[in-house]
Design a protein around this motif. Structure first.
Motif, mmCIF file in Angstrom:
data_model
loop_
_atom_site.group_PDB
_atom_site.id
_atom_site.type_symbol
_atom_site.label_atom_id
_atom_site.label_comp_id
_atom_site.label_asym_id
_atom_site.label_seq_id
_atom_site.Cartn_x
_atom_site.Cartn_y
_atom_site.Cartn_z
ATOM 1 N N ASN A 312 0.659 -1.360 -0.053
ATOM 2 C CA ASN A 312 0.035 -0.093 0.087
ATOM 3 C C ASN A 312 0.985 1.179 -0.079
ATOM 4 O O ASN A 312 0.245 2.398 -0.142
ATOM 5 C CB ASN A 312 -0.891 0.092 1.246
ATOM 6 C CG ASN A 312 -1.820 -1.066 1.230
ATOM 7 O OD1 ASN A 312 -2.197 -1.715 0.159
ATOM 8 N ND2 ASN A 312 -2.168 -1.766 2.352
ATOM 9 N N TYR A 313 2.095 1.334 0.206
ATOM 10 C CA TYR A 313 2.796 2.388 0.426
ATOM 11 C C TYR A 313 4.311 2.323 -0.578
ATOM 12 O O TYR A 313 5.057 1.479 -0.652
ATOM 13 C CB TYR A 313 3.231 2.422 1.741
ATOM 14 C CG TYR A 313 2.244 2.732 2.749
ATOM 15 C CD1 TYR A 313 1.311 3.746 2.919
ATOM 16 C CD2 TYR A 313 1.632 1.587 3.151
ATOM 17 C CE1 TYR A 313 0.375 4.050 3.569
ATOM 18 C CE2 TYR A 313 0.252 1.714 4.292
ATOM 19 C CZ TYR A 313 -0.032 2.966 4.380
ATOM 20 O OH TYR A 313 -1.275 2.976 5.162
ATOM 21 N N TYR A 317 6.823 7.742 -0.032
ATOM 22 C CA TYR A 317 6.037 7.640 1.285
ATOM 23 C C TYR A 317 6.947 7.226 2.830
ATOM 24 O O TYR A 317 7.046 8.146 3.744
ATOM 25 C CB TYR A 317 4.653 7.030 1.309
ATOM 26 C CG TYR A 317 3.939 7.406 2.381
ATOM 27 C CD1 TYR A 317 3.221 8.707 2.653
ATOM 28 C CD2 TYR A 317 3.692 6.308 3.313
ATOM 29 C CE1 TYR A 317 2.369 8.739 3.658
ATOM 30 C CE2 TYR A 317 3.038 6.506 4.629
ATOM 31 C CZ TYR A 317 2.317 8.037 4.651
ATOM 32 O OH TYR A 317 1.543 7.861 5.931
#
Length: 376
Positions: A312-313, A317
């Protein structure tokens, strides 16, 4: 020996073994990596998140918990499992290593160790009997003998003297532990890097009789080569039908090398500690997410990884939240590292079961040798 506790070797490949440790709180698949929950928590992780990474068992620290919040308080609140919301097996160390490494003004005698707390300077006495009492109050499933772990390098005479006292303490630990169905007691082999002393220690422990056996006194400054030299013979000195636990190890290549040499269980603070300092362990080796090369990189830490950080990242980030000191940075990086470690253990178990450990190990080293993906 403990009832409600058992160990079965299901397959071997060379010296490596895969099997299952049965406890009253569930099975532990071996070789097993135990995340360290020092003070009743694996830092930056929820217990259910730790379980989601594939961990079957956690480690708790006698020294830290006896000082704060105290073993008596934990017992009054229903024991460590309930206290920290982890319903699966817990192994507790004896407190010996932390007393040696953290406590100040310590004085060691045959009776035990008198020391001042690193938290508030309060005075405490830790003996084999008190260590067994604390671990009983905590309610851990696997209890470790109280031992002394001398820092290396040390002279043979110093190591021999220390090891022999640890063996006397092992007998006292066994006597104080008594008969506790559903709870296991492990002895700890000492002897530094000297084969004859390791043999003497193994014989003394086997004569006392334990539910499992640890190889202690390694990963304390002797280096990987010296550690592997000891592991080439030490596990074979211990009973084949009992789990063999290498304490405080380690980096992924330490773990792979230890499993190749017959070790069944390991623990280390490294995946969680590294996660909090911006270090990620991946199939390609170690990544420092704080490096500027990651700040515009939309790719995950590891494209083959299914952990939340990688799913998800982006590296960009993770770089940002690390630099900004955001708590989510520790959470995501720790989750990734623990996921990677458990994935490595599953890979080792599958390879041993399939008789293809040599190929797995060769592939492991080859991927790490290639290094991280090229920067964009």
């Amino acid at each position: 020996m403990a009832t409600g506790f058992g160990f079965t070797v299901q397959a071997t490949d060379g010296k490596a073994r895969t099997g299952v440790i049965e406890t009253t709180r569930g099975a532990v698949r071996t070789p097993a990596f135990m995340p360290v929950g020092t003070a009743g928590t694996v830092k930056a992780m929820l217990p259910e998140s730790v379980r989601a990474t594939g961990a079957d068992i956690l480690l708790g620290n006698t020294y830290h918990l006896m000082l704060r919040p105290t073993a008596e308080r934990i017992a009054a609140l229903g024991g460590l499992h309930k206290f920290m919301n982890w319903d699966r097996p817990i192994l507790t160390d004896s407190g010996g290593f932390q007393v040696m490494s953290l406590a100040s003004l310590r004085k060691m005698t045959e009776e035990g160790v008198r020391f001042s707390s690193h938290i508030d300077g309060s005075k405490h006495m830790l003996t084999p009997e008190r260590s067994m009492e604390i671990q009983k109050l905590l309610g851990s499933d696997i209890v470790m003998c109280f031992d002394e772990c001398p820092a290396l390098p040390a002279t043979d005479a110093e190591v021999a003297k220390s090891m022999r006292m640890s063996m006397r303490w092992a007998q006292r630990s066994r006597d104080a532990f008594g008969d506790r169905p559903g709870h296991a007691l492990f002895g700890i082999m000492q002897g530094g890097v000297t084969r004859a002393l390791r043999e003497e220690s193994a014989e003394a422990l086997t004569a006392i009789g334990f539910d499992g056996y640890a190889v202690g006194g390694l990963a304390v400054g002797e280096g990987q080569e010296a550690m592997f030299d000891v592991l080439n013979y030490a596990p074979g000195m211990l009973p084949e039908d009992k789990p063999r636990y290498l304490m405080g190890v380690g980096k992924p290549d330490d773990i792979v090398g230890a499993v190749e040499r017959g070790i069944d269980m390991m623990d280390c603070v490294l995946p969680s500690r590294s996660g909090r300092t911006g270090q990620a362990w991946t199939r390609m080796g170690q990544i420092n997410i704080k490096n500027a090369r990651h700040q515009n990189d939309p790719r995950p830490l590891d494209e083959a990884c299914t952990c939340p950080a990688c799913r998800n990242y982006s590296r960009a980030y993770l770089h940002h939240v690390n630099k900004a000191g955001e708590i989510i940075a520790s959470m995501l990086m720790t989750w990734h590292n623990l996921h990677y470690y458990q994935e490595l253990m599953q890979g080792l178990r599958d390879a041993i079961a399939g008789g293809r450990l040599a190929a797995f190990v060769a592939d492991f080293h080859a991927k790490r040798a290639q290094g991280d993906i090229e920067p964009l």
